[in-house]
Design a protein around this motif. Structure first.
Motif, PDB file in Angstrom:
ATOM      1  N   PRO A 143      -0.216  10.438  -0.417  1.00 33.95           N
ATOM      2  CA  PRO A 143      -0.196   9.058   0.105  1.00 33.95           C
ATOM      3  C   PRO A 143      -1.039   8.899   1.368  1.00 33.95           C
ATOM      4  O   PRO A 143      -1.443   7.782   1.702  1.00 33.95           O
ATOM      5  N   GLU A 144      -1.320  10.026   2.054  1.00 34.67           N
ATOM      6  CA  GLU A 144      -2.166   9.925   3.254  1.00 34.67           C
ATOM      7  C   GLU A 144      -3.596   9.486   2.915  1.00 34.67           C
ATOM      8  O   GLU A 144      -4.326   8.985   3.760  1.00 34.67           O
ATOM      9  N   ASN A 145      -3.974   9.673   1.638  1.00 32.57           N
ATOM     10  CA  ASN A 145      -5.331   9.265   1.211  1.00 32.57           C
ATOM     11  C   ASN A 145      -5.385   7.837   0.676  1.00 32.57           C
ATOM     12  O   ASN A 145      -6.426   7.398   0.216  1.00 32.57           O
ATOM     13  N   VAL A 146      -4.251   7.127   0.691  1.00 32.31           N
ATOM     14  CA  VAL A 146      -4.208   5.783   0.095  1.00 32.31           C
ATOM     15  C   VAL A 146      -4.216   4.721   1.205  1.00 32.31           C
ATOM     16  O   VAL A 146      -3.490   4.845   2.202  1.00 32.31           O
ATOM     17  N   CYS A 147      -5.033   3.708   1.020  1.00 35.07           N
ATOM     18  CA  CYS A 147      -5.266   2.732   2.085  1.00 35.07           C
ATOM     19  C   CYS A 147      -5.534   1.362   1.453  1.00 35.07           C
ATOM     20  O   CYS A 147      -5.919   1.281   0.287  1.00 35.07           O
ATOM     21  N   GLY A 148      -5.358   0.294   2.193  1.00 35.37           N
ATOM     22  CA  GLY A 148      -5.783  -1.021   1.718  1.00 35.37           C
ATOM     23  C   GLY A 148      -7.204  -1.296   2.195  1.00 35.37           C
ATOM     24  O   GLY A 148      -7.564  -0.951   3.332  1.00 35.37           O
ATOM     25  N   ILE A 183       0.860  -1.197   0.000  1.00 33.23           N
ATOM     26  CA  ILE A 183       0.000   0.000   0.000  1.00 33.23           C
ATOM     27  C   ILE A 183       0.897   1.248   0.000  1.00 33.23           C
ATOM     28  O   ILE A 183       0.601   2.254  -0.643  1.00 33.23           O
ATOM     29  N   THR A 184       2.021   1.156   0.721  1.00 33.12           N
ATOM     30  CA  THR A 184       2.964   2.273   0.775  1.00 33.12           C
ATOM     31  C   THR A 184       3.496   2.572  -0.626  1.00 33.12           C
ATOM     32  O   THR A 184       3.616   3.736  -1.029  1.00 33.12           O
ATOM     33  N   LEU A 185       3.786   1.497  -1.383  1.00 30.38           N
ATOM     34  CA  LEU A 185       4.278   1.673  -2.758  1.00 30.38           C
ATOM     35  C   LEU A 185       3.209   2.344  -3.625  1.00 30.38           C
ATOM     36  O   LEU A 185       3.509   3.290  -4.374  1.00 30.38           O
ATOM     37  N   LEU A 186       1.967   1.894  -3.510  1.00 31.74           N
ATOM     38  CA  LEU A 186       0.889   2.503  -4.305  1.00 31.74           C
ATOM     39  C   LEU A 186       0.734   3.978  -3.923  1.00 31.74           C
ATOM     40  O   LEU A 186       0.576   4.845  -4.789  1.00 31.74           O
ATOM     41  N   GLY A 187       0.809   4.259  -2.623  1.00 31.39           N
ATOM     42  CA  GLY A 187       0.699   5.644  -2.155  1.00 31.39           C
ATOM     43  C   GLY A 187       1.807   6.518  -2.725  1.00 31.39           C
ATOM     44  O   GLY A 187       1.589   7.694  -3.035  1.00 31.39           O
ATOM     45  N   SER A 188       2.996   5.925  -2.885  1.00 35.86           N
ATOM     46  CA  SER A 188       4.147   6.712  -3.358  1.00 35.86           C
ATOM     47  C   SER A 188       3.955   7.177  -4.801  1.00 35.86           C
ATOM     48  O   SER A 188       4.637   8.099  -5.248  1.00 35.86           O
ATOM     49  N   ALA A 189       3.021   6.564  -5.518  1.00 34.62           N
ATOM     50  CA  ALA A 189       2.769   6.979  -6.912  1.00 34.62           C
ATOM     51  C   ALA A 189       1.800   8.163  -6.966  1.00 34.62           C
ATOM     52  O   ALA A 189       1.502   8.667  -8.045  1.00 34.62           O
ATOM     53  N   THR A 190       1.286   8.595  -5.808  1.00 34.85           N
ATOM     54  CA  THR A 190       0.300   9.688  -5.787  1.00 34.85           C
ATOM     55  C   THR A 190       0.889  10.920  -5.102  1.00 34.85           C
ATOM     56  O   THR A 190       1.945  10.839  -4.467  1.00 34.85           O
ATOM     57  N   LYS A 191       0.148  12.032  -5.180  1.00 26.51           N
ATOM     58  CA  LYS A 191       0.604  13.251  -4.497  1.00 26.51           C
ATOM     59  C   LYS A 191       0.197  13.221  -3.032  1.00 26.51           C
ATOM     60  O   LYS A 191       0.733  13.943  -2.220  1.00 26.51           O
ATOM     61  N   GLY A 241      -1.015   2.026   5.175  1.00 23.62           N
ATOM     62  CA  GLY A 241       0.305   2.182   4.581  1.00 23.62           C
ATOM     63  C   GLY A 241       1.147   3.084   5.463  1.00 23.62           C
ATOM     64  O   GLY A 241       0.637   3.664   6.436  1.00 23.62           O
ATOM     65  N   ASN A 242       2.409   3.237   5.114  1.00 24.78           N
ATOM     66  CA  ASN A 242       3.329   4.024   5.948  1.00 24.78           C
ATOM     67  C   ASN A 242       2.829   5.459   6.185  1.00 24.78           C
ATOM     68  O   ASN A 242       3.038   6.030   7.250  1.00 24.78           O
ATOM     69  N   LYS A 243       2.159   6.050   5.178  1.00 23.91           N
ATOM     70  CA  LYS A 243       1.726   7.447   5.329  1.00 23.91           C
ATOM     71  C   LYS A 243       0.212   7.615   5.404  1.00 23.91           C
ATOM     72  O   LYS A 243      -0.287   8.739   5.381  1.00 23.91           O
ATOM     73  N   THR A 244      -0.521   6.514   5.485  1.00 25.62           N
ATOM     74  CA  THR A 244      -1.991   6.609   5.528  1.00 25.62           C
ATOM     75  C   THR A 244      -2.429   7.391   6.768  1.00 25.62           C
ATOM     76  O   THR A 244      -1.959   7.132   7.878  1.00 25.62           O
ATOM     77  N   SER A 245      -3.371   8.348   6.582  1.00 25.09           N
ATOM     78  CA  SER A 245      -3.807   9.165   7.726  1.00 25.09           C
ATOM     79  C   SER A 245      -4.899   8.464   8.533  1.00 25.09           C
ATOM     80  O   SER A 245      -5.588   7.558   8.030  1.00 25.09           O
ATOM     81  N   ASP A 246      -5.081   8.933   9.777  1.00 26.44           N
ATOM     82  CA  ASP A 246      -6.160   8.415  10.629  1.00 26.44           C
ATOM     83  C   ASP A 246      -7.511   8.668   9.969  1.00 26.44           C
ATOM     84  O   ASP A 246      -8.413   7.837  10.037  1.00 26.44           O
ATOM     85  N   ARG A 247      -7.639   9.840   9.328  1.00 31.87           N
ATOM     86  CA  ARG A 247      -8.907  10.186   8.665  1.00 31.87           C
ATOM     87  C   ARG A 247      -9.246   9.142   7.599  1.00 31.87           C
ATOM     88  O   ARG A 247     -10.382   8.669   7.508  1.00 31.87           O
ATOM     89  N   THR A 248      -8.232   8.751   6.814  1.00 27.98           N
ATOM     90  CA  THR A 248      -8.474   7.778   5.745  1.00 27.98           C
ATOM     91  C   THR A 248      -8.904   6.439   6.335  1.00 27.98           C
ATOM     92  O   THR A 248      -9.888   5.845   5.889  1.00 27.98           O
TER      93      THR A 248
END
Ligand code: NAD
Length: 295
Positions: free
Chosen positions: A136-141, A126-134, A159-166
């Motif tokens: 990554p806090e909005n990317v989650c599994g 998920i961290t890798l997928l997030g890294s392809a976006t601007k 993922g490593n940068k997924t936010s609590d909100r997400t």
């Protein structure tokens, strides 16, 4: 389409069609569903229609509710149109890292600032997928189980940068879809269920390879001794030995631990095309190859 109530499903295959159906039938969302070819979309919509038909036949849904659920699902080939005004994108595209990374790069250009990008991937980070976006806090599994219409669980993966909100919004959406959730606090290969299941399936193949017991007895033992609804070798034939081998190879590469060594018999069977139900033969004979693809 009421965009405040809209979600998007990317991929109209085995999982995507089921997720779109649940989002409409149970979640009452307006759903955009996208695939890369018209024929795949048509096939997905047909599978949804057939499945809704079965719910109606069994009296679990009225005819009107079934028609309304189908009416809330809008197929499209245009990614910009699919994600426009969507609060949640549930991605169920082919399990191919290059393909998914390209898709997330394009999504980063098209999705709204706050749109959550939730992947149904079984093995890609998920961290890798997030890294392809601007963002990554909005990317989650958001990992559903097959078939999504019937299986009650969603694994949520941070993922490593997924936010609590997400995480909290994906949980809320899953609950609206009638699912139970568990949180995987780390982006770790196989998450929870496959980390336990896939090595167990691999071990069952070692038992066959070592001549410890016949496939039928291994399946009988696990069904009656562990209360599994299906034995591990039969399950392997359903999942596909090729898919299982891919996951073991991901575990082996990521954890660098020989306890995840794929069974040589599994490798040999995959090379011989004996991958299970979809090829007509695995540990059991299934007749002509199944039309259903699985990844
Ligand atoms: P599938 O092959 O049945 O469907 C994938 C679909 O994605 C295909 O119709 C394909 O045309 C489409 N696609 C390819 N590129 C695309 C793109 N750029 N945009 C949109 N759609 C695209 O595969 P599946 O079994 O439904 O798996 C989908 C995802 O779900 C994978 O990430 C897989 O790991 C995961 N998953 C599968 C299962 C399972 O049991 N099959 C269970 C849980 C999770």
């Amino acid at each position: 389409m009421d965009s405040g109530n809209k979600v998007t499903v990317l991929g109209a295959g085995l999982m995507g069609h089921g997720i779109a159906q649940v989002a409409s039938q149970v979640g009452k969302f307006e759903v955009s569903i996208l695939d890369v070819e018209r024929s795949y979309l048509d096939r997905g919509m047909k599978m949804i229609g057939d499945s809704i038909g079965k719910f109606v036949e069994k009296g679990k849904l009225s005819k009107d509710e079934g028609e309304a659920a189908l009416g809330r699902i809008h197929p499209t080939l245009d990614l910009a149109e699919a994600v426009k005004g969507s609060s949640l994108v549930m991605e169920a595209a082919t399990e191919d890292p290059k393909l998914k990374l390209d898709l997330y790069r394009r999504l980063a250009q098209l999705a709204g600032e706050d749109t959550i990008l939730a992947s149904n991937t079984s093995s890609i980070s998920i961290t890798l997928l997030g890294s392809a976006t601007k963002k990554p806090e909005n990317v989650c599994g958001m990992h559903f189980f097959n078939p999504p219409q019937l299986m009650p669980l969603v694994e949520i993966i941070r993922g490593n940068k997924t936010s609590d909100r997400t995480v909290s919004q994906v949980k809320d959406a899953s609950v609206r879809l009638g699912k139970e959730t568990v949180l995987c606090k780390k982006d770790s290969p196989g998450f929870i269920v496959n980390r336990i299941l896939v090595p167990a399936l691999n071990e069952a193949i070692f038992l066959v390879q070592e001549g410890v017991a016949a496939p039928e007895d291994i399946d009988k033992a696990v069904k009656l001794g562990l209360n599994w609804p299906m034995g591990p070798l039969q399950l392997l034939d359903y999942v596909g030995l090729d898919t299982t081998l891919n996951i073991m190879q991901v575990f082996m590469n990521e954890f660098e631990d020989s306890k995840y060594r794929p069974s040589p018999l599994m490798k040999e069977m995959v090379r011989a095309g004996l991958v299970g139900r979809k090829s007509g033969r695995g540990f059991y004979e299934w007749g002509s190859p199944s039309a259903t693809k699985s990844k």
